[in-house]
Design an enzyme around this catalytic site. Structure first.
Site, short mmCIF file in Angstrom:
data_model
loop_
_atom_site.label_atom_id
_atom_site.label_comp_id
_atom_site.label_asym_id
_atom_site.label_seq_id
_atom_site.Cartn_x
_atom_site.Cartn_y
_atom_site.Cartn_z
N ASN A 210 0.86 -1.19 0.00
CA ASN A 210 0.00 0.00 0.00
C ASN A 210 0.88 1.22 0.00
OD1 ASN A 210 -2.84 -0.61 0.23
ND2 ASN A 210 -2.33 -1.59 2.16
N ASP A 279 -4.96 -5.98 2.55
CA ASP A 279 -6.09 -6.85 2.86
C ASP A 279 -5.84 -8.28 2.40
OD1 ASP A 279 -7.59 -4.88 4.09
OD2 ASP A 279 -8.32 -4.10 2.18
N ASP A 306 -7.58 -9.30 9.97
CA ASP A 306 -7.78 -7.88 10.31
C ASP A 306 -7.26 -7.72 11.74
OD1 ASP A 306 -8.83 -5.38 11.25
OD2 ASP A 306 -10.16 -5.40 9.52
N ILE A 307 -6.08 -7.16 11.83
CA ILE A 307 -5.38 -7.13 13.12
C ILE A 307 -6.17 -6.35 14.17
CG2 ILE A 307 -3.22 -6.46 14.25
CD1 ILE A 307 -1.92 -6.64 11.40
N LYS A 337 -16.78 1.71 9.91
CA LYS A 337 -15.63 0.92 10.40
C LYS A 337 -15.59 0.91 11.92
CE LYS A 337 -12.76 1.20 6.48
NZ LYS A 337 -11.79 1.86 5.69
O1 C5P Z 1 -8.24 -1.32 5.80
P1 C5P Z 1 -9.29 -0.62 6.65
O2 C5P Z 1 -9.77 0.63 6.03
O3 C5P Z 1 -10.36 -1.56 7.13
O4 C5P Z 1 -8.49 -0.16 7.94
C1 C5P Z 1 -9.15 0.41 9.04
C2 C5P Z 1 -8.32 0.19 10.28
O5 C5P Z 1 -8.08 -1.18 10.51
C3 C5P Z 1 -6.94 0.85 10.24
O6 C5P Z 1 -6.75 1.40 11.52
C4 C5P Z 1 -5.99 -0.30 9.98
O7 C5P Z 1 -4.74 -0.10 10.59
C5 C5P Z 1 -6.70 -1.48 10.59
N1 C5P Z 1 -6.47 -2.75 9.86
C6 C5P Z 1 -5.81 -3.80 10.47
N2 C5P Z 1 -5.62 -4.97 9.79
C7 C5P Z 1 -6.06 -5.13 8.54
C8 C5P Z 1 -6.76 -4.08 7.90
C9 C5P Z 1 -6.94 -2.89 8.60
O8 C5P Z 1 -5.37 -3.66 11.61
N3 C5P Z 1 -5.87 -6.29 7.92
#
Ligand code: C5P
Length: 400
Positions: A210, A279, A306-307, A337
């Site tokens: 990214n 993702d 998704d951490i 979100k």
């Molecule tokens: O990618 P997304 O828009 O869903 O990200 C939203 C939040 O989730 C961000 O704070 C990002 O650091 C976290 N995130 C994560 N692990 C992922 C995708 C997103 O911790 N695989």
């Protein structure tokens, strides 16, 4: 970025080679809005002349105990009255010894003794002078007396030796001085952050990633350190310097970031997921460089964990903060979100406002609604976000 607006700093300069860094420090402080009064010892003036400091501060330099410029003739008293801090940089072994024993035989030592503001010293000397039991005794006593000791750092020395005793760089002293003057609402708290992109390898040289500079996450880590937190920063591949005082864990892929977060998780009070986590990752990583041949190539991807959502769903979840970088419909996506991932706070920004640059324009989404922050440098935005987190946590724990 006007960290020292309206503040007056008294900078003591004693006789060490590192005095040249004091000139750079003055420049940074003045740029950040400070009025700087330099008190130069006779030995300090052997290294950098008063004309340099006068030009950089726009003010006359203080050198003599018997200076007649103060109406009452008491520069040693009046210099620190109304000052925000007194920093001696460089502080030689000799000056530390004088300070420890309360000597007052020149202007700077007398100013230190008569001070009415916090005192910080940045030692600078040969490694053996630093390691000498006499110096170590003096430093321990100064610490016990409430003096902040900034450094020294390890590295090459002007004498050609290598070891502890280098004065911190000007930028580092600037950061430490600023941090030392802040209130510490996160003292005793542990904060974990993810920052930067992740890199999902396709083969030994290629991969999916990214675009994320990591600047917002690193700025937030710094703001958390300034607020007194114990900070763990889990960083994807970025080329940024580690914020002072933060513990940094470097990772490449989302799976590595996930593992590092789980490992650091016990005891965390706050988790801020700033990383732009990929993702998906390639289902397979080739052991050797893939060769071109066919007209088209299909890569099969599988979802990464998704951490943030996983941590926020735990029964022992810390206070969780997420980021939403969107290209449109910010409010809808960001609030979506927040609810989907069960986060206390989401920091939303439009990618066109913040990506890669040094400034950002964000809106905070929490249970009470949306709060627009003024556009500013990322470090200022980070400090505002930390202040908001502190307020929410206080409300959470019933403290008002
Ligand atoms: O990618 P997304 O828009 O869903 O990200 C939203 C939040 O989730 C961000 O704070 C990002 O650091 C976290 N995130 C994560 N692990 C992922 C995708 C997103 O911790 N695989």
């Amino acid at each position: 970025m006007n960290e020292f607006q309206g503040k007056r700093i008294v900078l003591g300069v004693t006789g060490g080679v590192a005095a040249y860094k004091a000139a750079e420090l003055v420049r940074l402080l003045v740029k950040a809005g400070a009025e700087v009064d330099v008190a130069l010892t006779a030995a300090g003036a052997q290294f950098v002349g008063s004309a340099t400091f006068q030009a950089l501060t726009g003010r006359r330099v203080w050198q003599a105990l018997w200076d007649e410029r103060m109406d009452n003739g008491m520069a040693h008293i009046d210099l620190t009255r109304g000052a925000t801090a007194l920093l001696v940089a460089p502080a030689t072994a000799d000056f530390l010894a004088k300070l420890t024993h309360g000597f007052a035989d020149d202007l700077l030592s007398t100013v230190c003794l008569a001070r009415d503001c916090p005192l910080l010293v940045a030692p600078a000397m040969n490694r053996q002078m630093w390691e000498n039991p006499a110096t170590q005794r003096n430093v321990a006593q100064l610490r016990a007396d409430g003096v902040s000791i900034l450094g020294p750092a390890y590295g090459e020395q002007a004498c050609g030796e290598t070891g502890d005793g280098r004065m911190f760089e000007a930028g580092e002293l600037f950061e430490d001085l600023y941090a030392s003057l802040q209130t510490k609402p996160l003292a005793g708290k542990r904060v974990m952050l993810t920052a930067g992109p992740t890199f999902e390898a396709l083969d030994p040289v290629r991969g999916l990633s990214n675009s994320s500079s990591g600047k917002m996450g690193f700025s937030l880590a710094r703001a958390c350190v300034e607020a007194g937190a114990e900070v763990t920063l889990i960083a994807g591949p970025v080329t940024l310097a580690t914020p002072r005082g933060a513990r940094r864990v470097d990772v490449q892929s989302a799976l590595q970031m996930h593992a590092a977060v789980l490992q650091a998780m016990p005891g965390q009070d706050v988790f801020i997921g700033v990383a732009a986590v990929a993702d998906y990752r390639p289902r397979q990583t080739a052991a050797h460089k893939m060769k071109k041949g066919t007209d088209s190539l299909t890569i099969e991807l599988e979802a990464n964990p998704d951490i943030l959502a996983e941590i926020a769903a735990r029964p022992d979840a810390p206070f969780c903060v997420g980021f939403a970088a969107e290209s449109r419909d910010l409010a809808t996506y960001a609030e979506g979100k927040r609810l989907a991932k069960k986060l206390a706070l989401v920091v939303g920004n439009l990618v066109q406002d913040g990506l890669g640059g040094d400034t950002n324009s964000v809106t905070l989404f929490d249970a009470a609604g949306a709060h627009v922050l003024p556009p500013a440098g990322k470090i200022d935005v980070a400090r505002d976000i930390v202040a908001h987190i502190v307020r929410l946590m206080e409300r959470h724990s019933g403290k008002h």
